[in-house]
Write a protein that holds these residues in place. Structure first.
Motif, PDB file in Angstrom:
ATOM      1  N   ALA A 282      17.298  23.584 -47.184  1.00  0.00           N
ATOM      2  CA  ALA A 282      17.055  22.619 -48.264  1.00  0.00           C
ATOM      3  C   ALA A 282      16.298  21.407 -47.718  1.00  0.00           C
ATOM      4  O   ALA A 282      15.620  20.707 -48.464  1.00  0.00           O
ATOM      5  CB  ALA A 282      18.363  22.184 -48.909  1.00  0.00           C
TER       6      ALA A 282
ATOM      7  N   GLY B 217       3.290  16.531 -51.278  1.00  0.00           N
ATOM      8  CA  GLY B 217       4.663  17.018 -51.394  1.00  0.00           C
ATOM      9  C   GLY B 217       5.315  16.484 -52.657  1.00  0.00           C
ATOM     10  O   GLY B 217       4.686  15.766 -53.445  1.00  0.00           O
ATOM     11  N   THR B 218       6.579  16.817 -52.833  1.00  0.00           N
ATOM     12  CA  THR B 218       7.297  16.406 -54.050  1.00  0.00           C
ATOM     13  C   THR B 218       7.330  14.889 -54.195  1.00  0.00           C
ATOM     14  O   THR B 218       7.168  14.350 -55.289  1.00  0.00           O
ATOM     15  CB  THR B 218       8.743  16.945 -54.012  1.00  0.00           C
ATOM     16  OG1 THR B 218       8.703  18.340 -53.729  1.00  0.00           O
ATOM     17  CG2 THR B 218       9.453  16.724 -55.327  1.00  0.00           C
ATOM     18  N   THR B 219       7.554  14.195 -53.078  1.00  0.00           N
ATOM     19  CA  THR B 219       7.664  12.736 -53.155  1.00  0.00           C
ATOM     20  C   THR B 219       6.376  12.135 -53.705  1.00  0.00           C
ATOM     21  O   THR B 219       6.411  11.308 -54.616  1.00  0.00           O
ATOM     22  CB  THR B 219       7.972  12.162 -51.757  1.00  0.00           C
ATOM     23  OG1 THR B 219       9.211  12.735 -51.323  1.00  0.00           O
ATOM     24  CG2 THR B 219       8.089  10.650 -51.779  1.00  0.00           C
TER      25      THR B 219
ATOM     26  N   HIS C  88      17.545  13.235 -56.269  1.00  0.00           N
ATOM     27  CA  HIS C  88      17.065  12.840 -54.938  1.00  0.00           C
ATOM     28  C   HIS C  88      16.400  11.473 -55.088  1.00  0.00           C
ATOM     29  O   HIS C  88      15.838  11.176 -56.148  1.00  0.00           O
ATOM     30  CB  HIS C  88      16.046  13.888 -54.478  1.00  0.00           C
ATOM     31  CG  HIS C  88      15.577  13.763 -53.067  1.00  0.00           C
ATOM     32  ND1 HIS C  88      14.646  12.826 -52.687  1.00  0.00           N
ATOM     33  CD2 HIS C  88      15.895  14.452 -51.948  1.00  0.00           C
ATOM     34  CE1 HIS C  88      14.404  12.955 -51.392  1.00  0.00           C
ATOM     35  NE2 HIS C  88      15.154  13.937 -50.911  1.00  0.00           N
TER      36      HIS C  88
ATOM     37  N   SER D 249      13.703  10.490 -54.276  1.00  0.00           N
ATOM     38  CA  SER D 249      12.294  10.648 -54.688  1.00  0.00           C
ATOM     39  C   SER D 249      12.126  10.708 -56.194  1.00  0.00           C
ATOM     40  O   SER D 249      11.023  10.516 -56.700  1.00  0.00           O
ATOM     41  CB  SER D 249      11.715  11.950 -54.132  1.00  0.00           C
ATOM     42  OG  SER D 249      11.619  11.872 -52.765  1.00  0.00           O
TER      43      SER D 249
ATOM     44  N   THR E  25      17.119  21.872 -59.444  1.00  0.00           N
ATOM     45  CA  THR E  25      18.267  22.290 -58.646  1.00  0.00           C
ATOM     46  C   THR E  25      18.666  21.123 -57.745  1.00  0.00           C
ATOM     47  O   THR E  25      17.799  20.532 -57.088  1.00  0.00           O
ATOM     48  CB  THR E  25      17.872  23.494 -57.754  1.00  0.00           C
ATOM     49  OG1 THR E  25      17.445  24.569 -58.593  1.00  0.00           O
ATOM     50  CG2 THR E  25      19.031  23.964 -56.883  1.00  0.00           C
TER      51      THR E  25
ATOM     52  N   ASN F  70      19.757  19.134 -54.623  1.00  0.00           N
ATOM     53  CA  ASN F  70      19.641  19.381 -53.177  1.00  0.00           C
ATOM     54  C   ASN F  70      20.967  19.130 -52.462  1.00  0.00           C
ATOM     55  O   ASN F  70      21.068  19.344 -51.261  1.00  0.00           O
ATOM     56  CB  ASN F  70      18.550  18.493 -52.557  1.00  0.00           C
ATOM     57  CG  ASN F  70      18.898  17.023 -52.615  1.00  0.00           C
ATOM     58  OD1 ASN F  70      19.228  16.504 -53.669  1.00  0.00           O
ATOM     59  ND2 ASN F  70      18.827  16.338 -51.487  1.00  0.00           N
TER      60      ASN F  70
ATOM     61  N   ASP G 141      11.790  17.970 -61.297  1.00  0.00           N
ATOM     62  CA  ASP G 141      11.665  17.943 -59.835  1.00  0.00           C
ATOM     63  C   ASP G 141      12.001  19.348 -59.340  1.00  0.00           C
ATOM     64  O   ASP G 141      13.162  19.753 -59.333  1.00  0.00           O
ATOM     65  CB  ASP G 141      12.632  16.891 -59.275  1.00  0.00           C
ATOM     66  CG  ASP G 141      12.722  16.939 -57.749  1.00  0.00           C
ATOM     67  OD1 ASP G 141      12.137  17.850 -57.133  1.00  0.00           O
ATOM     68  OD2 ASP G 141      13.398  16.056 -57.183  1.00  0.00           O
TER      69      ASP G 141
ATOM     70  N   ALA H 225      11.548  20.685 -56.284  1.00  0.00           N
ATOM     71  CA  ALA H 225      11.568  20.851 -54.823  1.00  0.00           C
ATOM     72  C   ALA H 225      12.494  21.982 -54.369  1.00  0.00           C
ATOM     73  O   ALA H 225      12.153  22.756 -53.473  1.00  0.00           O
ATOM     74  CB  ALA H 225      11.987  19.539 -54.158  1.00  0.00           C
ATOM     75  N   GLN H 226      13.673  22.086 -55.019  1.00  0.00           N
ATOM     76  CA  GLN H 226      14.641  23.103 -54.572  1.00  0.00           C
ATOM     77  C   GLN H 226      14.577  24.365 -55.436  1.00  0.00           C
ATOM     78  O   GLN H 226      15.427  25.255 -55.283  1.00  0.00           O
ATOM     79  CB  GLN H 226      16.074  22.529 -54.590  1.00  0.00           C
ATOM     80  CG  GLN H 226      16.285  21.323 -53.687  1.00  0.00           C
ATOM     81  CD  GLN H 226      16.126  21.649 -52.192  1.00  0.00           C
ATOM     82  OE1 GLN H 226      16.142  22.816 -51.788  1.00  0.00           O
ATOM     83  NE2 GLN H 226      15.992  20.620 -51.368  1.00  0.00           N
TER      84      GLN H 226
ATOM     85  N   SER I  53       7.214  20.944 -53.198  1.00  0.00           N
ATOM     86  CA  SER I  53       6.707  20.809 -51.819  1.00  0.00           C
ATOM     87  C   SER I  53       6.446  22.170 -51.204  1.00  0.00           C
ATOM     88  O   SER I  53       7.290  23.081 -51.345  1.00  0.00           O
ATOM     89  CB  SER I  53       7.747  20.130 -50.925  1.00  0.00           C
ATOM     90  OG  SER I  53       8.062  18.853 -51.396  1.00  0.00           O
TER      91      SER I  53
ATOM     92  N   HIS J 170       6.470  22.832 -47.908  1.00  0.00           N
ATOM     93  CA  HIS J 170       7.316  23.108 -46.733  1.00  0.00           C
ATOM     94  C   HIS J 170       8.689  23.652 -47.110  1.00  0.00           C
ATOM     95  O   HIS J 170       9.349  24.292 -46.293  1.00  0.00           O
ATOM     96  CB  HIS J 170       7.459  21.851 -45.855  1.00  0.00           C
ATOM     97  CG  HIS J 170       8.314  20.777 -46.444  1.00  0.00           C
ATOM     98  ND1 HIS J 170       9.627  20.613 -46.077  1.00  0.00           N
ATOM     99  CD2 HIS J 170       8.058  19.821 -47.364  1.00  0.00           C
ATOM    100  CE1 HIS J 170      10.130  19.569 -46.756  1.00  0.00           C
ATOM    101  NE2 HIS J 170       9.189  19.075 -47.535  1.00  0.00           N
ATOM    102  N   LYS J 171       9.120  23.418 -48.358  1.00  0.00           N
ATOM    103  CA  LYS J 171      10.429  23.952 -48.756  1.00  0.00           C
ATOM    104  C   LYS J 171      10.305  25.408 -49.200  1.00  0.00           C
ATOM    105  O   LYS J 171      11.294  26.108 -49.313  1.00  0.00           O
ATOM    106  CB  LYS J 171      11.035  23.105 -49.873  1.00  0.00           C
ATOM    107  CG  LYS J 171      11.277  21.659 -49.423  1.00  0.00           C
ATOM    108  CD  LYS J 171      12.417  21.018 -50.133  1.00  0.00           C
ATOM    109  CE  LYS J 171      12.410  19.518 -49.963  1.00  0.00           C
ATOM    110  NZ  LYS J 171      13.258  19.082 -48.848  1.00  0.00           N
TER     111      LYS J 171
END
Ligand SMILES: Cc1ncc(COP(=O)(O)O)c(C=O)c1O
Length: 402
Positions: free
Chosen positions: A25, A88-90, A117, A119, A167, A169, A194, A196-197, A217, A219-220
């Motif tokens: 995560a 990325g998400t941020t 999060h 962010s 989802t 985190n 969001d 990201a997850q 993102s 990288h996730k």
């Protein structure tokens, strides 16, 4: 199955010592397809995109467009030009907070939730302070899910944006996006998700999720760090002002003023993280080729094993939904009398990678009266050996550290 999938992640073959990675995560490990795309571009195919007309530059621009198209398919979007590359998400949520609030008037309202999060909190707070907006939050129930019954009371004629995580985190709880989308539609508010997850757990269909904008993102989802995406529906993207400005986001520039390129370029100022964007496209293609029914059922089985094992461990309390249906394998727990940092250090020394802390979700920690938790997060490469290692390690930690 996970042993076959593990082979698609170079890091596992590279480790000779004990290695149980349970921190996906925070960041997923890079898959071979994404690593090859990144290395191939940086070492043998590097040129800037959307500028040069020589063959190397043309090839880079075509690969960049192809990556955008692969990601669009992974999130169920027909028009690849609705996908905007970010870092990325941020950055994506900052872009959305900045651009969407440009349309709002003082006193307009933004509805977030207690489980977000940072962010998906701070960018809205900064925009709200700038434009005199009001930020409210959907409370979280004891089981870590959103108290959706409270939405009606939180919405008003001034609610313009609802922004929540797909989802969590921290607890892995999956939001009921159709109910939130319905509430947003009824209020005439934009629904920002969001994601990201969400993307590490398989393709999504944004049309079905009913959001107006989405951030995630690379990288996730097992790609390189440095790239992510925002999706916005076409009508919205064409209407909004730019976020960052500079080269490549313009139509014309004179010293008297500038006009802007249409989306997605309007939101992609400067040289993008090209290698990371190509890697994200390769990851999306590879992930889309997998059997997600089988992967999901394996993740559920491992999640159940971990939840059962944690519940049976002395002095241990699990946060989040008790069932296995409306959650992902992101599991936060508290061991009474043992600080999460001590626990993570103890288990880290035994080859088990976990995250301890507030997980960039301090309002949720406050909701549960905790300063920090320990989090184990599963991905498609985890297996029974990872769960065994964590549960055995935890038993020893509770015996030795309490
Ligand atoms: C739900 C959620 N939103 C946003 C973020 C921020 O993502 P990034 O750090 O990749 O920008 C994270 C990262 O953990 C997250 O889990």
């Amino acid at each position: 199955m996970s042993s076959t999938l593990k082979k698609a992640f170079p890091i596992f073959a590279s480790r000779t010592e004990r290695f149980h990675y349970l921190d996906s995560a925070a960041t997923g490990q890079i898959c071979a397809a994404a690593a090859a795309a990144l290395l191939g571009y940086e070492t043998t195919a590097r040129a800037n995109v959307k500028r040069g007309v020589y063959p190397l530059a043309d090839a880079a621009s075509n690969a960049f467009d192809a990556a955008r198209a692969s990601i669009a398919r992974y999130i169920g979007i027909d028009d690849a030009n609705e996908v905007i590359f970010t870092s990325g998400t941020t950055m994506g949520l900052n872009l959305l907070a900045h651009c969407l609030t440009a349309e709002l008037a003082p006193g307009d309202e933004i509805l977030l939730s207690e489980l977000e999060h940072h962010s998906n909190i701070v960018p809205w707070q900064i925009a709200a302070a700038r434009r005199s907006l009001i930020v409210r939050a959907i409370p979280v129930k004891k089981d870590g899910t959103l108290e959706l019954a409270a939405i009606e009371g939180l919405l008003s004629a001034r609610t313009r944006i609802i922004a929540v995580a797909h989802t969590s985190n921290v607890t892995g709880a999956i939001s009921d996006t159709s109910r939130i989308a319905e509430a947003a539609r009824a209020a005439g508010a934009y629904f920002v998700l969001d994601g990201a997850q969400a993307l590490p757990h398989g393709p999504v269909d944004l049309k079905r999720l009913g959001c107006d904008a989405f951030a995630a993102s690379g990288h996730k989802m097992f790609s390189a760090t440095g790239a992510g995406i925002v999706w916005m529906n076409k009508e919205l993207a064409h209407r909004l002002p730019p976020f960052l400005s500079g080269g490549e986001m313009i139509r014309t520039v004179s010293l008297k003023g500038s006009t802007y390129a249409p989306p997605p370029h309007r939101f992609e100022a400067g040289t993008p993280p090209i290698g990371a964007c190509l890697a994200m496209g390769a990851a999306a293609e590879w992930l889309a080729s997998l059997d997600w029914t089988a992967i999901e059922s394996e993740e559920r089985r491992l999640t159940r094993r971990l939840l059962d094992g944690l519940s049976a461990t002395a002095h241990t309390t699990v946060l989040g939904p008790a069932g296995f249906c409306h959650r992902r394998g992101i599991i936060s727990f508290d061991v009474d009398g043992v600080h999460p940092h001590d626990l993570c250090q103890f288990l880290g020394d035994r080859g088990i990678a976990l995250r301890g802390g507030h997980h960039c979700a301090q309002p949720l920690m406050e909701r549960f009266n905790l300063a920090a938790t320990t989090r184990a997060s599963l991905a498609l490469y985890n297996d029974d050996a990872d769960i065994d290692a964590l549960l055995e390690g935890l038993e020893s930690a509770v015996r030795l550290l309490r």
